[in-house]
Design a protein around this motif. Structure first.
Motif, PDB file in Angstrom:
ATOM      1  N   MET A  56     137.970  48.261   9.554  1.00 51.97           N
ATOM      2  CA  MET A  56     138.105  48.215  11.002  1.00 51.97           C
ATOM      3  C   MET A  56     138.490  46.788  11.362  1.00 51.97           C
ATOM      4  SD  MET A  56     135.037  50.119  12.950  1.00 51.97           S
ATOM      5  CE  MET A  56     134.434  51.707  12.467  1.00 51.97           C
TER       6      MET A  56
ATOM      7  N   ASP B 141     139.335  47.465  16.541  1.00 49.04           N
ATOM      8  CA  ASP B 141     138.849  48.806  16.197  1.00 49.04           C
ATOM      9  C   ASP B 141     137.354  48.913  16.476  1.00 49.04           C
ATOM     10  OD1 ASP B 141     141.360  49.551  15.195  1.00 49.04           O
ATOM     11  OD2 ASP B 141     140.817  49.104  13.112  1.00 49.04           O
ATOM     12  N   PHE B 142     136.611  47.918  16.010  1.00 52.21           N
ATOM     13  CA  PHE B 142     135.156  47.971  16.126  1.00 52.21           C
ATOM     14  C   PHE B 142     134.690  47.824  17.572  1.00 52.21           C
ATOM     15  CE2 PHE B 142     130.917  45.919  15.922  1.00 52.21           C
ATOM     16  CZ  PHE B 142     130.227  46.971  15.337  1.00 52.21           C
TER      17      PHE B 142
ATOM     18  N   SER C 178     141.703  51.272  11.253  1.00 53.82           N
ATOM     19  CA  SER C 178     143.167  51.345  11.359  1.00 53.82           C
ATOM     20  C   SER C 178     143.881  50.556  10.269  1.00 53.82           C
ATOM     21  CB  SER C 178     143.617  50.823  12.730  1.00 53.82           C
ATOM     22  OG  SER C 178     143.375  49.430  12.831  1.00 53.82           O
TER      23      SER C 178
ATOM     24  N   TRP D 117     129.117  48.685   7.501  1.00 59.99           N
ATOM     25  CA  TRP D 117     129.004  49.564   8.659  1.00 59.99           C
ATOM     26  C   TRP D 117     128.081  50.736   8.346  1.00 59.99           C
ATOM     27  CZ3 TRP D 117     130.270  54.537  10.234  1.00 59.99           C
ATOM     28  CH2 TRP D 117     130.387  54.732  11.602  1.00 59.99           C
TER      29      TRP D 117
ATOM     30  N   GLN E 256     137.630  57.414  11.142  1.00 56.10           N
ATOM     31  CA  GLN E 256     138.200  57.797  12.433  1.00 56.10           C
ATOM     32  C   GLN E 256     138.624  56.556  13.226  1.00 56.10           C
ATOM     33  OE1 GLN E 256     135.391  60.092  14.679  1.00 56.10           O
ATOM     34  NE2 GLN E 256     136.725  60.309  16.436  1.00 56.10           N
ATOM     35  N   TYR E 257     137.931  55.446  13.042  1.00 53.36           N
ATOM     36  CA  TYR E 257     138.206  54.237  13.808  1.00 53.36           C
ATOM     37  C   TYR E 257     138.906  53.143  13.000  1.00 53.36           C
ATOM     38  CZ  TYR E 257     135.249  56.331  17.323  1.00 53.36           C
ATOM     39  OH  TYR E 257     134.737  57.189  18.259  1.00 53.36           O
TER      40      TYR E 257
ATOM     41  N   GLN F  51     136.582  47.522  20.629  1.00 58.02           N
ATOM     42  CA  GLN F  51     137.246  48.257  21.699  1.00 58.02           C
ATOM     43  C   GLN F  51     137.277  49.757  21.459  1.00 58.02           C
ATOM     44  OE1 GLN F  51     140.850  45.861  21.640  1.00 58.02           O
ATOM     45  NE2 GLN F  51     140.198  44.876  23.539  1.00 58.02           N
ATOM     46  N   ARG F  52     137.636  50.171  20.251  1.00 57.70           N
ATOM     47  CA  ARG F  52     137.762  51.613  20.000  1.00 57.70           C
ATOM     48  C   ARG F  52     136.412  52.266  19.728  1.00 57.70           C
ATOM     49  NH1 ARG F  52     141.240  52.918  15.489  1.00 57.70           N
ATOM     50  NH2 ARG F  52     141.266  54.985  16.386  1.00 57.70           N
ATOM     51  N   TYR F  53     135.606  51.668  18.820  1.00 62.14           N
ATOM     52  CA  TYR F  53     134.341  52.298  18.457  1.00 62.14           C
ATOM     53  C   TYR F  53     133.266  52.070  19.523  1.00 62.14           C
ATOM     54  CZ  TYR F  53     130.014  53.470  16.181  1.00 62.14           C
ATOM     55  OH  TYR F  53     128.778  54.007  15.917  1.00 62.14           O
TER      56      TYR F  53
ATOM     57  N   ASN G 167     137.934  46.874  27.012  1.00 61.27           N
ATOM     58  CA  ASN G 167     139.205  47.602  26.933  1.00 61.27           C
ATOM     59  C   ASN G 167     140.184  47.220  28.033  1.00 61.27           C
ATOM     60  OD1 ASN G 167     138.784  49.200  24.625  1.00 61.27           O
ATOM     61  ND2 ASN G 167     137.373  50.470  25.783  1.00 61.27           N
TER      62      ASN G 167
END
Length: 87
Positions: free
Chosen positions: A34, A38-39, A25, A77, A22-23, A41-43, A48
């Motif tokens: 990731m 991704d790790f 990219s 992960w 899902q995270y 900021q997104r997860y 952000n």
């Protein structure tokens, strides 16, 4: 007086894979990764703000990037989170 101990169950590998994908990219040779963004900021939802220092994001992501190639691999992960957090 009995002491109540709360245990954490191992995360389901299939569920962890879905969360990772899902995270993640980036895909290289069929393997998903990731990025540091991704790790962190997104997860994790940290740094952000558009004015965030990208070096801080890189530094924090380095914890999950054992090979220091800019990619957080699913095996690290999943191993880390399956042993640390219940899903």
């Amino acid at each position: 007086m009995a002491v109540k101990v709360q245990t954490t169950k191992r995360g389901d590998p299939h569920e962890l894979r879905n969360i990772f994908l899902q995270y993640a990219s980036t895909e290289v040779d069929g393997e998903h990764y990731m990025t540091p963004e991704d790790f962190v900021q997104r997860y994790l939802g940290l740094y952000n703000d558009p004015n965030s220092n990208p070096k801080i994001v890189q530094l924090l992501a380095g914890v999950a990037d054992q090979t220091k190639d800019g990619k957080c691999q699913r095996n690290f992960w999943a191993d880390y989170y399956s042993s640390s957090y219940p899903f």
